[in-house]
Design an enzyme around this catalytic site. Structure first.
Site, mmCIF file in Angstrom:
data_model
loop_
_atom_site.group_PDB
_atom_site.id
_atom_site.type_symbol
_atom_site.label_atom_id
_atom_site.label_comp_id
_atom_site.label_asym_id
_atom_site.label_seq_id
_atom_site.Cartn_x
_atom_site.Cartn_y
_atom_site.Cartn_z
ATOM 1 N N ARG A 107 0.853 -1.178 -0.137
ATOM 2 C CA ARG A 107 -0.063 0.015 0.018
ATOM 3 C C ARG A 107 0.942 1.222 0.137
ATOM 4 N NH1 ARG A 107 -3.294 -3.267 3.618
ATOM 5 N NH2 ARG A 107 -5.522 -3.379 2.383
ATOM 6 N N ARG A 170 -12.369 -7.914 9.759
ATOM 7 C CA ARG A 170 -11.652 -9.197 9.262
ATOM 8 C C ARG A 170 -11.141 -9.923 10.417
ATOM 9 N NH1 ARG A 170 -8.579 -5.977 4.183
ATOM 10 N NH2 ARG A 170 -9.872 -6.460 2.696
ATOM 11 N N HIS A 194 -3.425 0.964 8.406
ATOM 12 C CA HIS A 194 -4.378 -0.050 7.646
ATOM 13 C C HIS A 194 -3.479 -0.742 6.836
ATOM 14 C CE1 HIS A 194 -7.275 -1.915 5.145
ATOM 15 N NE2 HIS A 194 -6.763 -0.956 3.990
ATOM 16 N N THR A 249 -10.402 -5.600 -4.335
ATOM 17 C CA THR A 249 -11.406 -5.604 -3.225
ATOM 18 C C THR A 249 -12.544 -4.674 -3.290
ATOM 19 O OG1 THR A 249 -10.063 -4.435 -1.690
ATOM 20 C CG2 THR A 249 -9.442 -6.765 -1.757
#
EC number: 1.1.1.27
Length: 334
Positions: A107, A170, A194, A249
């Site tokens: 990311r 999750r 995150h 996603t």
């Protein structure tokens, strides 16, 4: 000759229609943006939904597709354009625009590419909705939430990142699945970034008030014979796994964002792990946005819960902050 409209309807109110009171804008109509839009519509959170995207045909096509389903929705007005004037008077703006994360791409590698996009869109959002709350969803979400705060000039409590709200969901699903219970019955939090340096709060995991660390003092450590630590690794890797399987996603993050939108729009004072300014908390000295347990209401982040963490968890959270700062300090033109 009078038209069908004038024959059918006699107006009584002399004033023009009121502006929307609960307008939500979604910026970016890719897979994530549309998942956010659809879940917000299905949960009846907006009296007007606006879609914005740089690709005019795409955004208008998505608008028409949703409008054609209006009979099955409770949102009376759905609009779209590439011009940001369509977003005027939004209470909440959800930002999903940006360069898509590729398979195997971490990311934090997305940072500067998406910063350059945000330099264009954030000032336009604020120009048309100066009183809005911005929810940043684009990755890397913590860095881009910080960038949004800097570019927008908004107070920090009105700039929120979707953060680890999804990571925690999750985590709760995977832990509950191993325990044979519903995810809502397992209580657990993931804080920090995150992504790769997120921090599972093993010291706070519990079911019906029973702290799992009292049952297994080594839970989440390298000395745990049951290897519960693997669950957090699965959380970190889950997005990469889904991207590998289907290319992107979207549904889980869409549901997560709708959950945040509900807490804000309905002034619920619910606590969510979302990305907020962390400077001054847990020994963090730099201006970084990362996820902490935040009370969300109609004003944005109303307060932050001072969660009791172990020394190791605090150290991990500080490490997460350092990772984010190492990226932020090298960003250009913000």
């Amino acid at each position: 000759m009078a038209s069908v409209l004038h024959k059918l309807i006699t107006p009584l109110a002399c004033s023009s229609p009121e502006p929307p009171r609960n307008k939500v804008t979604v910026v970016g109509v890719g897979q994530v943006g549309m998942a956010c839009a659809v879940t917000i519509l299905l949960r009846e959170l907006a009296d007007e939904l606006a879609l914005v995207d740089v690709v005019e045909d795409k955004v208008k096509g998505e608008m028409m597709d949703l409008q054609h389903g209006s009979l099955f929705l409770k949102t009376p007005k759905i609009v779209a354009d590439k011009d940001y004037s369509v977003t005027s008077n939004s209470r909440i703006v959800v930002v999903t625009a940006g360069v898509r994360q590729q398979e195997g791409e971490r990311r934090l590698n997305l940072d500067q590419r998406n910063v350059n996009i945000f330099k264009h869109i954030i000032p336009l959002i604020v120009r048309h909705s100066p009183d809005c709350i911005i929810i940043v969803v684009s990755n890397p979400v913590d860095v881009l939430t910080y960038v949004t705060w800097k570019l927008s000039g908004l107070p920090m409590h009105r700039v929120i990142g979707s953060g680890t709200n999804l990571d925690s969901a999750r985590f709760r699903f995977l832990m509950a699945d191993k325990l044979g219970i519903h995810s809502s019955s397992f209580n657990g939090w993931i804080l920090g970034e995150h992504g790769d340096t997120s921090v599972p709060v093993w010291s706070g995991t519990n079911v019906a008030g029973v702290n799992l660390q009292t049952l297994n003092p080594n839970i989440g450590t390298d000395f745990d014979e049951e290897n519960w630590k693997e669950t957090h690794k699965m959380v970190v890797d889950s997005a990469y796994e889904v991207i590998k399987l289907k290319g992107y996603t979207n549904w889980a993050i869409g549901l997560s964002v709708a959950d945040l939108t509900e807490s804000l729009m309905r002034n619920m004072n619910r606590i969510h792990p979302v990305s907020t300014m962390a400077k001054g908390m847990y020994g963090i000295g730099d201006e970084v946005y990362l996820s902490l347990p935040c009370v969300l209401n109609s004003g944005g982040v109303g307060s932050v819960v001072n969660m009791t963490l172990t020394d190791e968890e605090v150290a991990q959270l500080q490490g997460s902050a350092s990772t984010l700062w190492d990226i932020q300090k090298d960003l250009r033109d913000i």
